[in-house]
Design a protein around this motif. Structure first.
Motif, mmCIF file in Angstrom:
data_model
loop_
_atom_site.group_PDB
_atom_site.id
_atom_site.type_symbol
_atom_site.label_atom_id
_atom_site.label_comp_id
_atom_site.label_asym_id
_atom_site.label_seq_id
_atom_site.Cartn_x
_atom_site.Cartn_y
_atom_site.Cartn_z
ATOM 1 N N ASP A 39 0.856 -1.183 0.000
ATOM 2 C CA ASP A 39 0.000 0.000 0.000
ATOM 3 C C ASP A 39 0.896 1.240 0.000
ATOM 4 O O ASP A 39 2.122 1.143 -0.105
ATOM 5 C CB ASP A 39 -0.975 0.002 1.181
ATOM 6 N N ALA A 40 0.290 2.412 0.121
ATOM 7 C CA ALA A 40 1.030 3.672 -0.001
ATOM 8 C C ALA A 40 2.038 3.894 1.123
ATOM 9 O O ALA A 40 2.917 4.754 1.014
ATOM 10 C CB ALA A 40 0.053 4.842 -0.056
ATOM 11 N N SER A 41 1.909 3.122 2.201
ATOM 12 C CA SER A 41 2.841 3.277 3.318
ATOM 13 C C SER A 41 4.074 2.389 3.174
ATOM 14 O O SER A 41 4.968 2.412 4.026
ATOM 15 C CB SER A 41 2.140 2.942 4.643
ATOM 16 N N ALA A 42 4.138 1.603 2.105
ATOM 17 C CA ALA A 42 5.272 0.699 1.901
ATOM 18 C C ALA A 42 6.565 1.478 1.740
ATOM 19 O O ALA A 42 6.574 2.673 1.420
ATOM 20 C CB ALA A 42 5.015 -0.182 0.682
ATOM 21 N N LYS A 43 7.681 0.787 1.916
ATOM 22 C CA LYS A 43 8.990 1.405 1.837
ATOM 23 C C LYS A 43 9.259 1.918 0.425
ATOM 24 O O LYS A 43 8.965 1.238 -0.550
ATOM 25 C CB LYS A 43 10.064 0.392 2.238
#
Length: 768
Positions: free
Chosen positions: A578-582
């Motif tokens: 998701d958008a919070s991935a590294k």
């Protein structure tokens, strides 16, 4: 210290540069020749008026009037009376070239100056692209949008006179309504030519009054759409075809008239002397031997059923057909094909041989040249010119023919050297039936990958051309062959957004093109495509993974890329994405079995497909492998391809595949020490259209010494028709055994209908 004059110049330069950098709303494609930004803006409202005098001005104005009506619900008015403000006005100027225009915008409105219809239309299309993208909404927007455009002056004109797209409506038929939509989109991108490939072996698509069987018989074939294109069986001439369609002459008149209003010329292609089995199926006497044939349902190679030049009736037929075609299409050019003719029938045809003696022709290549020169004289006599594919060079080029260079750029170079006009359409990068990105995420296509950047980087004028040769380059054209395009939705997917790169290639001065700048504008354009209802490809946002295996240390380094500069790539290892991935910054190192997921994100939103790749460190990974049968020379991979953890894609040219065709695959893996093994999985690909088939048998044998092998298990399957491209691991399980050496034998499919032996493609042997 700088002198005052230089200080002033530098200040003005930096000021202008800074202002341009902040004018992010100027995202026109194709990029205009000259843009000068000023301060302020003009805002459209329900009272905005279009001032248009001539019919061509009114047609241009109607483009935006219709957009505001559909997207906003406004009924904007048109008048012939000059307005002092809140208006879009048109001015005619004979001093501008045919397709050139000037657009001036200030707080009171906009003025478009041009010499004729195309210039006015292109001015409107630029004004349209300056508006917020919501103007493209095919349903009325409910959001509050400020319909502002920046104050500026644009002076613009095209680089090339031919800016085209070819649609093959023969292999698969597209409805009239789709053709009309395509014309709208060509005009939107300031492209001016639609080349319709109306005739080929698999379908005759235009009504000819004098020869009704061309559409009664030639427009329809036996439905074999469930099979791969190149694996379809030969049809019985007595079996009625039901799959196909054609355009009536009234349809053609409507298409041509609509295109004229949009500044688009429709160029018809009537193939000859080959790619005409649909005509011969309708009238067998057009061939040398008069033998009845059927309209084929799929691929034909070599193409030996062709028109007979030894019969005068053949030329009577073609002149009749061309007469009706030219009456429908007012274009300066008539495309006559002239490609891929296998002329063996001419060599044994008494009439052809008699003609060759009479005309003092040395070989069938010169006979083909005679054929095309005769057709050219007929077309020229009607005030038109012919275009041919680059095979038209063989045997001698007709005197005034234009060459469409598709087999690379060499044909275009040679034709221009001989003083002939050329249109550049090389297979790479202008054949849009190729994949745009990773084939694993796209509809079936011809082999190879042509990205948006590949298209953008092409220049129709070659560095090796002289100034005189360059003047013969009319422009470039994208071609969409439809063997693998069964629906209009897939057609759109293949065309967009790559057509935008062709538009800029053909329009914008080469010195003004820049991939980084274009990629920014292209992303804005794709938002417009979405609102327009175009089912475009998002492959430009795809993440690609290049992996290197360190066999000695049993580890992999993975490099992630996207073709847009500075793209925000995020990834996860063994976790949802998701958008919070590294965020990806440096190559990723793996030493154990891992699932990688990655995608491009923008403003917290995922923009393209998720790349998902499994890297499985199985027991054979990085071990020794011996090939008892050698892979095919065209697909050798490398000595570790089958045990390097790296998997292949549906693009079987990606370097990860090894292939066998006449012999079974037979390899021995040395695990280096005795291990307990209980299964092997064979990674394979099937693409029957390219002659690649799943294995029909897999045999696993084990050994402690590498000499004495015992069968562990055998897996068998029957050949089945498959119209798609598919990746599949075939797993062979057996009772756990102690072994150091594993022999794997995989048999490829043989005696395939219309094919003979098939290729077996393998990318990995996983041992567990």
């Amino acid at each position: 210290m700088l002198k005052p004059i230089y200080s002033l110049v530098l200040f003005l330069f930096l000021s202008n540069f800074s202002f341009a950098q902040n004018a992010s709303e100027v995202n026109i494609i194709p990029k205009p020749k000259q843009v000068t930004l000023t301060s302020g803006n003009f805002q459209f409202n329900p009272e905005t008026v279009f001032v248009a005098q001539s019919e061509e001005e009114k047609q241009a104005a109607q483009v935006l009037i219709e957009r505001f009506k559909e997207a906003v619900g406004w009924e904007l008015q048109m008048t012939t009376e000059t307005k002092a403000g809140n208006s879009v006005q048109f001015e005619k100027s004979g001093g501008l070239e045919n397709e050139a225009y000037e657009l001036k915008i200030n707080e009171n409105g906009a003025i478009i100056t041009a010499s004729g219809a195309s210039g006015f239309l292109y001015g409107i299309e630029s004004l349209r692209q300056l508006l917020p993208s919501e103007i493209e909404n095919i349903q009325q927007t409910t959001s509050e949008v400020a319909w502002k455009v920046p104050a500026l002056t644009i002076k613009d004109a095209p680089r090339f006179q031919w800016r085209g797209l070819m649609l093959d409506v023969s292999r698969h038929f597209f409805k009239k309504e789709y053709i009309l939509e395509t014309i709208d989109r060509l005009a939107f991108l300031k492209m001016n030519t639609l080349h319709l490939h109306l005739v080929d072996d698999q379908g005759w698509r235009i009504e000819i009054k004098k020869y009704p069987k061309l559409t009664e018989i030639g427009a329809f074939r036996v439905d074999q759409e469930d099979k791969a294109w190149n694996s379809r069986s030969e049809n019985d001439p007595e079996e009625k075809g039901t799959y196909g369609g054609f355009y009536t002459q009234e349809d053609i008149k409507e298409i041509v008239a609509y295109a004229q209003k949009k500044g688009v010329t429709v160029v018809p292609e009537v193939e000859m002397p080959a790619h005409v089995m649909s005509a011969i199926a309708s009238y067998p006497w057009l061939a040398c031997d008069d033998t009845p044939i059927a309209v084929p349902s799929g691929g034909i190679w070599p193409i030996t059923d062709i028109f007979c030049p030894g019969k005068e009736t053949t030329f009577e037929f073609l002149e009749d057909v061309l007469t009706e075609v030219m009456a429908l299409f007012p274009s300066e050019y008539i495309h006559v094909g002239d490609d891929e003719a296998t002329k063996t029938a001419w060599e044994s045809c008494a009439s052809c041989q008699e003609l060759m003696v009479k005309e003092d022709l040395e070989n069938v290549e010169e006979l083909q040249s005679y054929f095309m020169k005769r057709i050219e004289r007929f077309v020229n006599a009607k005030g038109r010119k012919i275009i041919g594919w680059d095979e038209i060079l063989q045997g001698g080029l007709p005197p005034s023919a234009t060459v469409m260079s598709w087999q690379g750029v060499e044909g275009g170079w040679e034709a221009s050297k001989q003083g002939h006009d050329v249109i550049m359409t090389p297979t790479f990068p202008l054949y849009f039936d190729r994949y745009q990105g990773n084939p694993d995420y796209e509809p079936l296509a011809f082999d190879g990958e042509i990205t948006l950047k590949d298209v953008y980087d092409f220049d129709p004028v070659l560095d090796s051309m002289s100034v005189a040769q360059a003047q013969h380059v009319l422009g470039a054209q994208a071609n969409l062959w439809s063997e693998y395009i069964p629906t209009e939705a897939i057609s759109e997917f293949k065309i967009y957004p790559r057509l935008a790169a062709v538009a800029e290639m053909d329009w914008t001065p080469k010195t003004a093109t820049d991939w980084s700048d274009f990629s920014k504008r292209a992303q804005h354009l794709m938002k417009r495509f979405e609102l327009m209802g175009i089912q475009y490809s998002k492959s430009s946002y795809a993440v690609t993974a290049a992996a290197d295996m360190d066999l000695e240390n049993r580890k992999i380094k993975i490099k992630l890329e996207n073709e847009f500069p500075r793209a925000e790539i995020r990834y996860t290892l063994n976790a949802p994405l998701d958008a919070s991935a590294k965020r990806y910054k440096t190559p990723i190192e793996l030493k154990k079995t891992t699932q990688l997921q990655a995608a491009v994100f923008k403003d917290g939103k995922q923009m393209g497909d998720t790349l998902t790749q499994d890297f499985k460190f199985h027991k054979a990974a990085g071990k020794q492998i011996d090939y008892l049968t050698k892979p095919h020379k065209n697909y050798p991979g490398n000595n570790s391809s089958l045990i390097n953890v790296l998997r292949g894609s549906k693009n079987f040219h990606d370097g990860q595949w090894q292939a066998w065709i006449n012999d079974a695959m037979e390899v021995v893996i040395d695990l280096g020490q005795t291990e307990e093994v209980k299964s092997i999985s064979l990674g394979t690909l099937e693409n029957q259209g390219s002659g690649i088939y799943f294995p029909v048998e897999i045999m696993v044998l084990v050994s402690q010494d590498g000499e004495n092998f015992k069968k562990a298990s055998t897996f068998s399957r029957a050949y089945k028709a498959n119209s798609s491209s598919e990746l599949k691991d075939f797993r062979v399980d057996f009772k756990a055994k102690k072994a150091r050496f594993i022999k794997v034998i995989a048999k490829n499919a043989t005696d395939i209908p219309n094919r003979g032996n098939g290729f077996l493609f393998v990318d990995e042997i996983l041992v567990e």
